[in-house]
Design a protein around this motif. Structure first.
Motif, PDB file in Angstrom:
ATOM      1  N   GLY A  35       0.799  -1.212   0.000  1.00  0.00           N
ATOM      2  CA  GLY A  35       0.000   0.000   0.000  1.00  0.00           C
ATOM      3  C   GLY A  35       0.831   1.260   0.000  1.00  0.00           C
ATOM      4  N   PRO A  36       0.189   2.399   0.286  1.00  0.00           N
ATOM      5  CA  PRO A  36       0.888   3.692   0.283  1.00  0.00           C
ATOM      6  C   PRO A  36       1.737   3.883   1.525  1.00  0.00           C
ATOM      7  N   ASP A  44       1.758   5.748  -3.349  1.00  0.00           N
ATOM      8  CA  ASP A  44       1.539   4.316  -3.486  1.00  0.00           C
ATOM      9  C   ASP A  44       2.844   3.581  -3.761  1.00  0.00           C
ATOM     10  N   SER A  45       2.792   2.251  -3.619  1.00  0.00           N
ATOM     11  CA  SER A  45       3.935   1.414  -3.962  1.00  0.00           C
ATOM     12  C   SER A  45       3.978   1.196  -5.471  1.00  0.00           C
ATOM     13  N   GLY A  67      -2.974   0.269  -2.417  1.00  0.00           N
ATOM     14  CA  GLY A  67      -2.454   1.310  -3.285  1.00  0.00           C
ATOM     15  C   GLY A  67      -1.177   0.863  -3.960  1.00  0.00           C
ATOM     16  N   VAL A  68      -1.260   0.537  -5.284  1.00  0.00           N
ATOM     17  CA  VAL A  68      -0.070   0.055  -5.976  1.00  0.00           C
ATOM     18  C   VAL A  68      -0.210   0.307  -7.476  1.00  0.00           C
ATOM     19  N   PRO A  94      -8.417  -0.053  -2.415  1.00  0.00           N
ATOM     20  CA  PRO A  94      -7.681   1.205  -2.270  1.00  0.00           C
ATOM     21  C   PRO A  94      -8.241   2.064  -1.143  1.00  0.00           C
ATOM     22  N   HIS A  99      -5.846   6.765  -4.423  1.00  0.00           N
ATOM     23  CA  HIS A  99      -4.932   5.634  -4.531  1.00  0.00           C
ATOM     24  C   HIS A  99      -5.192   4.856  -5.815  1.00  0.00           C
ATOM     25  N   HIS A 100      -4.300   3.905  -6.107  1.00  0.00           N
ATOM     26  CA  HIS A 100      -4.315   3.211  -7.393  1.00  0.00           C
ATOM     27  C   HIS A 100      -4.460   1.704  -7.213  1.00  0.00           C
TER      28      HIS A 100
END
Length: 335
Positions: A35-36, A44-45, A67-68, A94, A99-100
């Motif tokens: 995650g972030p 995010d990662s 979140g990646v 997310p 976030h992604h």
């Protein structure tokens, strides 16, 4: 001891990380969390690989993703997730709309024996397009559902694809679309995948068909099925939709093959359509459904058509919800 913060491996706002050849067991929280960095920076990662890894008996999620951008999960087994909600083998959720969930790929993965849904996707209005792919993934033996889609905003764009996979042996539906689970701009496809056997094997409960749509708030969008094989042994239809009373439309497109020795495939038994709300009335128009043979010996009927469901609520206003069935169902009684 269960705790949402006792992850086995915590990847926070990191880049170019590879986990390979390890075993993660008996964690209090997620087995592996991606995650972030934190909830304030939204960093995010990026470019994370999880390969040749086993996650056993995690308390919250086997693999939690919040979140990646760029995640490869390959040759991984997640089993026995239980203890604290959501109790899923994989949970893609997310943390906020900023976030992604992009470039996420599952390849040759086994998800099994979770106390809740084995694979859950909950996007909560993510602003960026999502891209999630499951290939050669085996999802089975769960206490609730197999694939579970929920809380996807009507504005959500991107794609979710499941192919060359199998989902079976769950106490509830193997493929479940809960309210707000489809969207017009979201390309949601299930291809070359087997659903069953033993989906909703108790034959009762909230999601009691192999494929289940439950849209109490009114969904609009589509799901594409291609070469999906339904294997069932209970005398029932393979799909149920509980539509809303908001005049929305869900389209199902593609083709199924149905293998069930206890069911003769007709429009009324292949799919069931029910209203939500005690004071709604329902009428089903099957005028556009027709039975016709798929094989030259005329022994295998199939169904091609769509169903329109009408409702009348307490104020006597009539709503029309549509579940368009552009699908071809082949019935094979010998398997």
């Amino acid at each position: 001891e269960p705790s949402p913060y006792r992850m086995g491996i915590n990847i926070l706002g990191s880049r170019n990380i590879t986990l390979e050849g390890i075993r993660v067991t008996n964690t209090g929280g997620d087995g592996i969390y991606v995650g972030p960095a934190d909830s304030h920076t939204f960093a995010d990662s990026y470019a994370i690989t999880v390969r040749d890894v086993t996650v056993l008996n995690a308390s919250r999620c086997g693999l939690g993703i919040t979140g990646v951008v760029g995640l490869l999960v390959q040759n991984v087994i997640v089993s026995g997730t239980h203890g604290a909600s959501p109790e899923s083998a994989v949970d893609i959720e997310p943390g906020s709309k900023y976030h992604h969930a992009e470039g996420i790929v599952f390849d040759n993965v086994t998800l099994q024996k979770s106390a809740s849904h084995n694979f859950a996707i909950s996007l909560h209005g993510v602003e960026s397009p999502v891209s999630i792919t499951l290939n050669n993934t085996r999802i089975f033996d769960g206490r609730r559902g197999g694939l579970f889609f929920v809380y996807i905003a009507e504005t959500q764009a991107g794609f979710i694809r499941v192919y060359n996979s199998s989902v079976g042996k769950h106490q509830e539906g193997c493929v479940v679309f809960e309210h707000k689970a489809v969207a017009p701009k979201l390309d949601l496809r299930i291809e070359k995948t087997q659903v069953g056997p033993d989906c909703a094997f108790r034959g009762h409960g909230m999601y009691d068909k192999p494929i289940f749509f439950n849209a109490p708030h009114g969904d609009t969008g589509h799901v594409d099925f291609s070469d999906v094989s339904i294997v069932d042994h209970l005398p029932r239809g393979f799909l149920e939709s509980k539509c809303s009373s908001h005049g929305k439309t869900i389209e199902l497109r593609g083709n199924f093959s149905l293998r069930n020795p206890k069911v003769l495939c007709t429009p009324s038994c292949c799919a069931e359509f029910k209203p939500t709300g005690a004071n709604n009335s329902i009428s089903v128009d099957c005028a556009n459904a027709s039975l016709h043979p798929l094989k030259s010996d005329d022994t295998t009927p199939s169904w091609l058509g769509h169903v329109v469901v009408n409702y009348m609520n307490r104020s006597r206003k009539t709503y029309t919800d549509k579940l368009r069935m552009s699908v071809l169902t082949e019935f094979d009684p010998d398997n």
